[in-house]
Design an enzyme around this catalytic site. Structure first.
Site, mmCIF file in Angstrom:
data_model
loop_
_atom_site.group_PDB
_atom_site.id
_atom_site.type_symbol
_atom_site.label_atom_id
_atom_site.label_comp_id
_atom_site.label_asym_id
_atom_site.label_seq_id
_atom_site.Cartn_x
_atom_site.Cartn_y
_atom_site.Cartn_z
ATOM 1 N N ARG A 147 -21.718 55.402 -11.302
ATOM 2 C CA ARG A 147 -21.205 54.797 -12.551
ATOM 3 C C ARG A 147 -19.969 53.944 -12.290
ATOM 4 O O ARG A 147 -19.067 54.331 -11.547
ATOM 5 C CB ARG A 147 -20.843 55.876 -13.565
ATOM 6 C CG ARG A 147 -20.114 55.256 -14.780
ATOM 7 C CD ARG A 147 -20.143 56.100 -16.001
ATOM 8 N NE ARG A 147 -19.542 57.409 -15.822
ATOM 9 C CZ ARG A 147 -19.588 58.361 -16.761
ATOM 10 N NH1 ARG A 147 -20.205 58.143 -17.904
ATOM 11 N NH2 ARG A 147 -19.043 59.525 -16.533
ATOM 12 N N ARG B 76 -16.672 69.155 -14.154
ATOM 13 C CA ARG B 76 -17.211 68.744 -15.455
ATOM 14 C C ARG B 76 -18.583 69.354 -15.714
ATOM 15 O O ARG B 76 -18.896 69.728 -16.838
ATOM 16 C CB ARG B 76 -17.265 67.221 -15.546
ATOM 17 C CG ARG B 76 -15.879 66.632 -15.763
ATOM 18 C CD ARG B 76 -15.827 65.195 -15.338
ATOM 19 N NE ARG B 76 -16.566 64.342 -16.242
ATOM 20 C CZ ARG B 76 -17.116 63.200 -15.875
ATOM 21 N NH1 ARG B 76 -17.034 62.784 -14.641
ATOM 22 N NH2 ARG B 76 -17.732 62.470 -16.764
ATOM 23 N N ARG C 218 -17.825 69.298 -28.146
ATOM 24 C CA ARG C 218 -18.117 69.771 -26.793
ATOM 25 C C ARG C 218 -17.904 71.272 -26.670
ATOM 26 O O ARG C 218 -18.109 71.825 -25.596
ATOM 27 C CB ARG C 218 -17.182 69.072 -25.802
ATOM 28 C CG ARG C 218 -17.825 67.915 -25.056
ATOM 29 C CD ARG C 218 -16.737 67.322 -24.167
ATOM 30 N NE ARG C 218 -17.240 66.612 -23.036
ATOM 31 C CZ ARG C 218 -17.423 65.292 -23.002
ATOM 32 N NH1 ARG C 218 -17.199 64.553 -24.052
ATOM 33 N NH2 ARG C 218 -17.840 64.717 -21.901
ATOM 34 N N ARG D 42 -14.331 55.462 -12.509
ATOM 35 C CA ARG D 42 -13.406 56.339 -13.237
ATOM 36 C C ARG D 42 -12.858 57.429 -12.318
ATOM 37 O O ARG D 42 -13.580 57.961 -11.479
ATOM 38 C CB ARG D 42 -14.143 57.012 -14.408
ATOM 39 C CG ARG D 42 -14.292 56.114 -15.603
ATOM 40 C CD ARG D 42 -15.296 56.620 -16.613
ATOM 41 N NE ARG D 42 -15.207 58.044 -16.920
ATOM 42 C CZ ARG D 42 -15.924 58.631 -17.886
ATOM 43 N NH1 ARG D 42 -16.754 57.918 -18.632
ATOM 44 N NH2 ARG D 42 -15.813 59.921 -18.103
HETATM 45 P P1 ADP Z 1 -18.813 61.817 -19.984
HETATM 46 O O1 ADP Z 1 -19.711 61.210 -20.998
HETATM 47 O O2 ADP Z 1 -18.977 61.276 -18.637
HETATM 48 O O3 ADP Z 1 -18.783 63.302 -20.009
HETATM 49 P P2 ADP Z 1 -16.598 61.183 -21.753
HETATM 50 O O4 ADP Z 1 -16.203 59.771 -21.660
HETATM 51 O O5 ADP Z 1 -17.382 61.640 -22.913
HETATM 52 O O6 ADP Z 1 -17.326 61.494 -20.367
HETATM 53 O O7 ADP Z 1 -15.313 62.118 -21.664
HETATM 54 C C1 ADP Z 1 -14.381 61.983 -20.596
HETATM 55 C C2 ADP Z 1 -13.423 63.151 -20.615
HETATM 56 O O8 ADP Z 1 -12.662 63.128 -21.842
HETATM 57 C C3 ADP Z 1 -14.063 64.531 -20.596
HETATM 58 O O9 ADP Z 1 -14.402 64.960 -19.290
HETATM 59 C C4 ADP Z 1 -12.942 65.384 -21.215
HETATM 60 O O10 ADP Z 1 -11.900 65.615 -20.292
HETATM 61 C C5 ADP Z 1 -12.413 64.444 -22.297
HETATM 62 N N1 ADP Z 1 -13.132 64.663 -23.571
HETATM 63 C C6 ADP Z 1 -13.985 63.802 -24.191
HETATM 64 N N2 ADP Z 1 -14.477 64.339 -25.314
HETATM 65 C C7 ADP Z 1 -13.926 65.577 -25.416
HETATM 66 C C8 ADP Z 1 -14.070 66.649 -26.334
HETATM 67 N N3 ADP Z 1 -14.884 66.560 -27.401
HETATM 68 N N4 ADP Z 1 -13.354 67.791 -26.103
HETATM 69 C C9 ADP Z 1 -12.530 67.901 -25.054
HETATM 70 N N5 ADP Z 1 -12.374 66.943 -24.127
HETATM 71 C C10 ADP Z 1 -13.063 65.781 -24.295
HETATM 72 P P1 ADP Z 2 -22.582 59.340 -20.504
HETATM 73 O O1 ADP Z 2 -21.979 58.532 -21.615
HETATM 74 O O2 ADP Z 2 -23.599 60.322 -20.990
HETATM 75 O O3 ADP Z 2 -21.563 60.001 -19.628
HETATM 76 P P2 ADP Z 2 -23.296 56.754 -19.338
HETATM 77 O O4 ADP Z 2 -23.948 56.032 -20.472
HETATM 78 O O5 ADP Z 2 -21.919 56.393 -18.968
HETATM 79 O O6 ADP Z 2 -23.412 58.351 -19.578
HETATM 80 O O7 ADP Z 2 -24.266 56.608 -18.073
HETATM 81 C C1 ADP Z 2 -23.902 57.160 -16.806
HETATM 82 C C2 ADP Z 2 -24.323 56.166 -15.703
HETATM 83 O O8 ADP Z 2 -25.750 56.112 -15.630
HETATM 84 C C3 ADP Z 2 -23.850 54.747 -15.927
HETATM 85 O O9 ADP Z 2 -23.547 54.213 -14.659
HETATM 86 C C4 ADP Z 2 -25.063 54.045 -16.543
HETATM 87 O O10 ADP Z 2 -25.098 52.666 -16.216
HETATM 88 C C5 ADP Z 2 -26.220 54.791 -15.894
HETATM 89 N N1 ADP Z 2 -27.390 54.946 -16.773
HETATM 90 C C6 ADP Z 2 -27.391 55.171 -18.111
HETATM 91 N N2 ADP Z 2 -28.654 55.314 -18.582
HETATM 92 C C7 ADP Z 2 -29.467 55.191 -17.499
HETATM 93 C C8 ADP Z 2 -30.898 55.230 -17.317
HETATM 94 N N3 ADP Z 2 -31.721 55.466 -18.350
HETATM 95 N N4 ADP Z 2 -31.369 55.088 -16.067
HETATM 96 C C9 ADP Z 2 -30.529 54.893 -15.020
HETATM 97 N N5 ADP Z 2 -29.193 54.815 -15.114
HETATM 98 C C10 ADP Z 2 -28.663 54.972 -16.341
#
Ligand code: ADP
Ligand code: ADP
Ligand code: ZN
Length: 209
Positions: A122, A166, A88, A155
């Site tokens: 979500r 974010r 990231r 979450r």
């Molecule tokens: P999303 O896909 O919604 O961004 P993630 O589940 O990937 O969320 O990550 C949730 C949180 O965990 C991030 O907002 C950050 O605080 C932390 N995190 C995840 N991956 C990393 C990374 N590679 N470096 C720093 N923080 C991270």
């Molecule tokens: P990320 O891991 O990138 O943070 P998620 O896979 O958690 O993203 O998806 C974020 C939200 O969007 C979840 O609530 C998921 O169910 C929804 N979502 C994921 N892909 C799609 C799509 N192609 N169209 C609509 N909603 C989606």
């Protein structure tokens, strides 16, 4: 195949990864999911990262790099992996190059409006981590996971203040990785805006599967 899933929070990385695991037969490694289980278990790592994550900030590079390095060095990934949410930062990407060489970086391409809509709705299973959405992908029974019966919750870092933080962090720290990997010839763009099944097809096409 060693893949990175790169994209803004809420782009659908975890959702596509769950499908890609079946298509490619390689494990999904999500740093966010690892941090969330550490928080649930109240382990030393979890206690250290909870406040940072809830505020929508990034966990420090040193902790995150160490975690991924350890995970990739266990010797249980002979066919590769999907790294979701790592790297990231440029520092994380440079560190990764010293211990693993990725084949492709999948860049999730979609407008901010779609990102906000996805994050806002979500929901996640507290027990198994599966993603739901209050409009696009509802569990059969409200707030109960279809797969394991666990509690489906919003979450803490999907609250509005944390989401704004974010997205700002994504733009300043993570988006520069698009250029970093494009220059290396590793980037493939996937149109992540349509519904989930279409995104799976776009992903397969982009990788020539
Ligand atoms: P999303 O896909 O919604 O961004 P993630 O589940 O990937 O969320 O990550 C949730 C949180 O965990 C991030 O907002 C950050 O605080 C932390 N995190 C995840 N991956 C990393 C990374 N590679 N470096 C720093 N923080 C991270
Ligand atoms: P990320 O891991 O990138 O943070 P998620 O896979 O958690 O993203 O998806 C974020 C939200 O969007 C979840 O609530 C998921 O169910 C929804 N979502 C994921 N892909 C799609 C799509 N192609 N169209 C609509 N909603 C989606
Ligand atoms: Zn579940």
């Amino acid at each position: 195949m060693k893949l990175i899933f790169l994209g803004p929070p809420g782009a659908g990385k975890g959702t596509l990864a769950a499908r890609a695991v079946d298509i490619l037969g390689i494990p999904h490694i999500s740093t966010g999911a690892i941090f969330r289980s550490a928080i649930a278990a109240q382990s030393p790592l979890g206690l250290k990262v909870k406040a940072v994550i809830d505020a929508g900030k990034l966990v420090d590079d040193e902790t995150t790099i160490e975690l991924v390095k350890e995970r990739l060095s266990r010797g249980d990934l002979p066919r590769g992996y999907i790294l979701d949410g790592f790297p990231r930062t440029i520092a994380q990407a440079e560190a990764l190059e010293t211990f693993s060489a990725v084949d492709r970086v999948v860049n999730f391409d979609l407008p901010d409006s779609a990102v906000l809509e996805r994050l806002g709705g979500r929901r996640v299973c507290r027990n198994c981590g599966i993603n739901y959405h209050i409009v696009f992908n509802k569990p059969r029974e409200e707030k109960i996971c279809d797969a394991c019966g666990g509690e489906v919750y919003a979450r803490d870092d999907d609250r509005e203040e944390a989401v704004a933080k974010r997205l700002e962090v994504y733009r300043s720290q993570t988006a520069p990785l698009i250029g970093f990997y494009r220059e290396k010839g590793l980037l493939v763009d996937v149109d992540a805006q349509p519904e989930a099944n279409t995104v799976v097809e776009n992903f397969k096409k982009a990788l020539g599967l």
